[in-house]
Design a protein around this motif. Structure first.
Motif, mmCIF file in Angstrom:
data_model
loop_
_atom_site.group_PDB
_atom_site.id
_atom_site.type_symbol
_atom_site.label_atom_id
_atom_site.label_comp_id
_atom_site.label_asym_id
_atom_site.label_seq_id
_atom_site.Cartn_x
_atom_site.Cartn_y
_atom_site.Cartn_z
ATOM 1 N N GLN A 1 32.828 91.850 29.604
ATOM 2 C CA GLN A 1 32.818 92.403 30.982
ATOM 3 C C GLN A 1 33.615 91.537 31.952
ATOM 4 O O GLN A 1 33.915 91.957 33.063
ATOM 5 C CB GLN A 1 31.372 92.609 31.471
ATOM 6 C CG GLN A 1 30.608 91.383 31.893
ATOM 7 C CD GLN A 1 30.005 90.607 30.717
ATOM 8 O OE1 GLN A 1 30.421 90.748 29.580
ATOM 9 N NE2 GLN A 1 29.012 89.777 31.002
ATOM 10 N N VAL B 1 29.009 96.406 33.702
ATOM 11 C CA VAL B 1 28.966 97.760 33.156
ATOM 12 C C VAL B 1 27.769 98.479 33.786
ATOM 13 O O VAL B 1 26.819 97.812 34.200
ATOM 14 C CB VAL B 1 28.814 97.751 31.609
ATOM 15 C CG1 VAL B 1 30.059 97.242 30.949
ATOM 16 C CG2 VAL B 1 27.581 96.997 31.141
ATOM 17 N N GLU C 1 29.305 100.998 39.459
ATOM 18 C CA GLU C 1 28.014 101.192 40.130
ATOM 19 C C GLU C 1 27.298 102.454 39.626
ATOM 20 O O GLU C 1 27.620 103.592 40.007
ATOM 21 C CB GLU C 1 28.127 101.226 41.657
ATOM 22 C CG GLU C 1 28.429 99.871 42.272
ATOM 23 C CD GLU C 1 27.430 98.779 41.877
ATOM 24 O OE1 GLU C 1 26.225 99.084 41.751
ATOM 25 O OE2 GLU C 1 27.858 97.641 41.676
ATOM 26 N N SER C 2 26.289 102.218 38.822
ATOM 27 C CA SER C 2 25.594 103.330 38.169
ATOM 28 C C SER C 2 25.018 104.342 39.163
ATOM 29 O O SER C 2 25.080 105.547 38.931
ATOM 30 C CB SER C 2 24.492 102.793 37.256
ATOM 31 O OG SER C 2 23.533 102.074 37.990
ATOM 32 N N GLN D 1 16.060 95.266 38.273
ATOM 33 C CA GLN D 1 17.132 95.029 37.278
ATOM 34 C C GLN D 1 18.117 93.925 37.678
ATOM 35 O O GLN D 1 18.444 93.068 36.844
ATOM 36 C CB GLN D 1 17.863 96.360 36.988
ATOM 37 C CG GLN D 1 18.958 96.261 35.941
ATOM 38 C CD GLN D 1 20.311 95.849 36.524
ATOM 39 O OE1 GLN D 1 20.573 96.072 37.704
ATOM 40 N NE2 GLN D 1 21.135 95.224 35.696
ATOM 41 N N SER E 1 23.841 87.616 33.832
ATOM 42 C CA SER E 1 24.480 86.518 34.579
ATOM 43 C C SER E 1 23.462 85.781 35.445
ATOM 44 O O SER E 1 23.543 84.560 35.606
ATOM 45 C CB SER E 1 25.645 87.048 35.418
ATOM 46 O OG SER E 1 25.272 88.191 36.123
HETATM 47 N N1 LIG Z 1 24.591 97.426 40.395
HETATM 48 C C1 LIG Z 1 25.213 97.575 39.115
HETATM 49 C C2 LIG Z 1 24.546 96.619 38.138
HETATM 50 C C3 LIG Z 1 25.191 96.638 36.816
HETATM 51 C C4 LIG Z 1 24.678 95.543 35.913
HETATM 52 O O1 LIG Z 1 23.909 94.648 36.299
HETATM 53 N N2 LIG Z 1 25.076 95.639 34.673
HETATM 54 C C5 LIG Z 1 24.690 94.637 33.708
HETATM 55 C C6 LIG Z 1 24.199 95.284 32.438
HETATM 56 S S1 LIG Z 1 22.777 96.294 32.759
HETATM 57 C C7 LIG Z 1 25.890 93.785 33.388
HETATM 58 O O2 LIG Z 1 27.008 94.271 33.326
HETATM 59 N N3 LIG Z 1 25.638 92.483 33.189
HETATM 60 C C8 LIG Z 1 26.682 91.577 32.853
HETATM 61 C C9 LIG Z 1 26.486 90.254 33.481
HETATM 62 O O3 LIG Z 1 25.445 90.021 34.084
HETATM 63 O O4 LIG Z 1 27.407 89.446 33.340
HETATM 64 C C10 LIG Z 1 25.078 99.026 38.616
HETATM 65 O O5 LIG Z 1 24.055 99.645 38.921
HETATM 66 O O6 LIG Z 1 25.981 99.526 37.954
#
Ligand SMILES: N[C@@H](CCC(=O)N[C@@H](CS)C(=O)NCC(=O)O)C(=O)O
Length: 219
Positions: A48, A62, A74-75, A114, A120
């Motif tokens: 990512q 993602v 952004e989901s 979440q 990260s």
């Molecule tokens: N606000 C973002 C949050 C996305 C998010 O936190 N994705 C996580 C996986 S669920 C991610 O890509 N984490 C990678 C990292 O923390 O480096 C959304 O809703 O798309």
């Protein structure tokens, strides 16, 4: 921006099998009957943050979606677009106050839970795996306890909002999956636990389940 209900010629979803934010979007697309190409992004390999992926989503999370050649992250923004561009079956109630309640539930997961337990943030908190797990367990427990209370004060039925499947459920079920990963017993919250079980019986939810995704490693 082009007309929201324009036909979507091609769609590519960049996602990770075990990402809860990705599952929300996969499930929404399946409910709306929209097919897409998969591009797995391996978070454990830090894909990512790779230069190629940062061209897709410069903030390095993602999911991201490419719609007719343009990329968006952004989901929740993607889900809101989906609802506007493809209104049926509806994932929000019609009444504005009822929508407010559904969005409050959705954000209890997507803002208050979440983000504090994502990869990260856990790594920044500690390099020690046990510490990371304690951290995640703490915030998931607080977040889901809050969701249960919101349900009690709200209008639960078969799903988080009455008998209508909504954005709230699309956020809840992947978060329950994360809770189970971190060995949290979710039947301490009977309302959300039962709603989660009911959702998991739905074909679109199952098709969007992490274990069904490319790149899934059955652990
Ligand atoms: N606000 C973002 C949050 C996305 C998010 O936190 N994705 C996580 C996986 S669920 C991610 O890509 N984490 C990678 C990292 O923390 O480096 C959304 O809703 O798309």
């Amino acid at each position: 921006m082009s007309k929201s209900n324009e036909s979507t010629k091609s769609m590519t979803l960049y996602h990770y099998w075990r990402s809860s934010s990705s599952w929300r979007v996969r499930w929404g697309l399946k409910i709306k009957g929209i097919s897409y190409h998969d591009v797995p992004v391996n978070l454990l390999a830090d894909a990512q943050k790779s230069p190629d992926y940062l061209k897709v989503n410069p903030v390095g999370f993602v999911p991201a979606i490419e719609i007719n050649g343009k990329c968006f992250g952004e989901s929740l923004a993607i889900l809101e677009w989906l609802e506007e561009a493809h209104p049926l079956p509806a994932l929000l109630p019609k009444d504005p106050l009822e929508r407010l309640l559904v969005r409050q539930l959705m954000l209890q997961i997507a803002c208050n839970t979440q983000p504090i337990q994502n990869l990260s943030v856990m790594r920044r908190h500690s390099q020690d795996k046990d510490e990371q797990i304690l951290w995640a367990r703490h915030w998931i427990t607080a977040g889901l306890a809050g969701y249960e209370q919101l349900l009690r004060n709200g209008n639960p039925g078969k799903f988080s909002f009455g008998d209508q499947l909504t954005f709230a459920d699309l956020c809840l079920v992947p978060q329950i999956y994360n809770a189970v990963r971190f060995t949290i017993n979710t039947d301490q919250w009977p309302l959300l636990h039962e709603i989660g079980e009911r959702c998991l019986a739905l074909p679109e939810c199952r098709a969007a389940h992490p274990n069904k995704q490319p790149g899934a490693q059955l652990l």
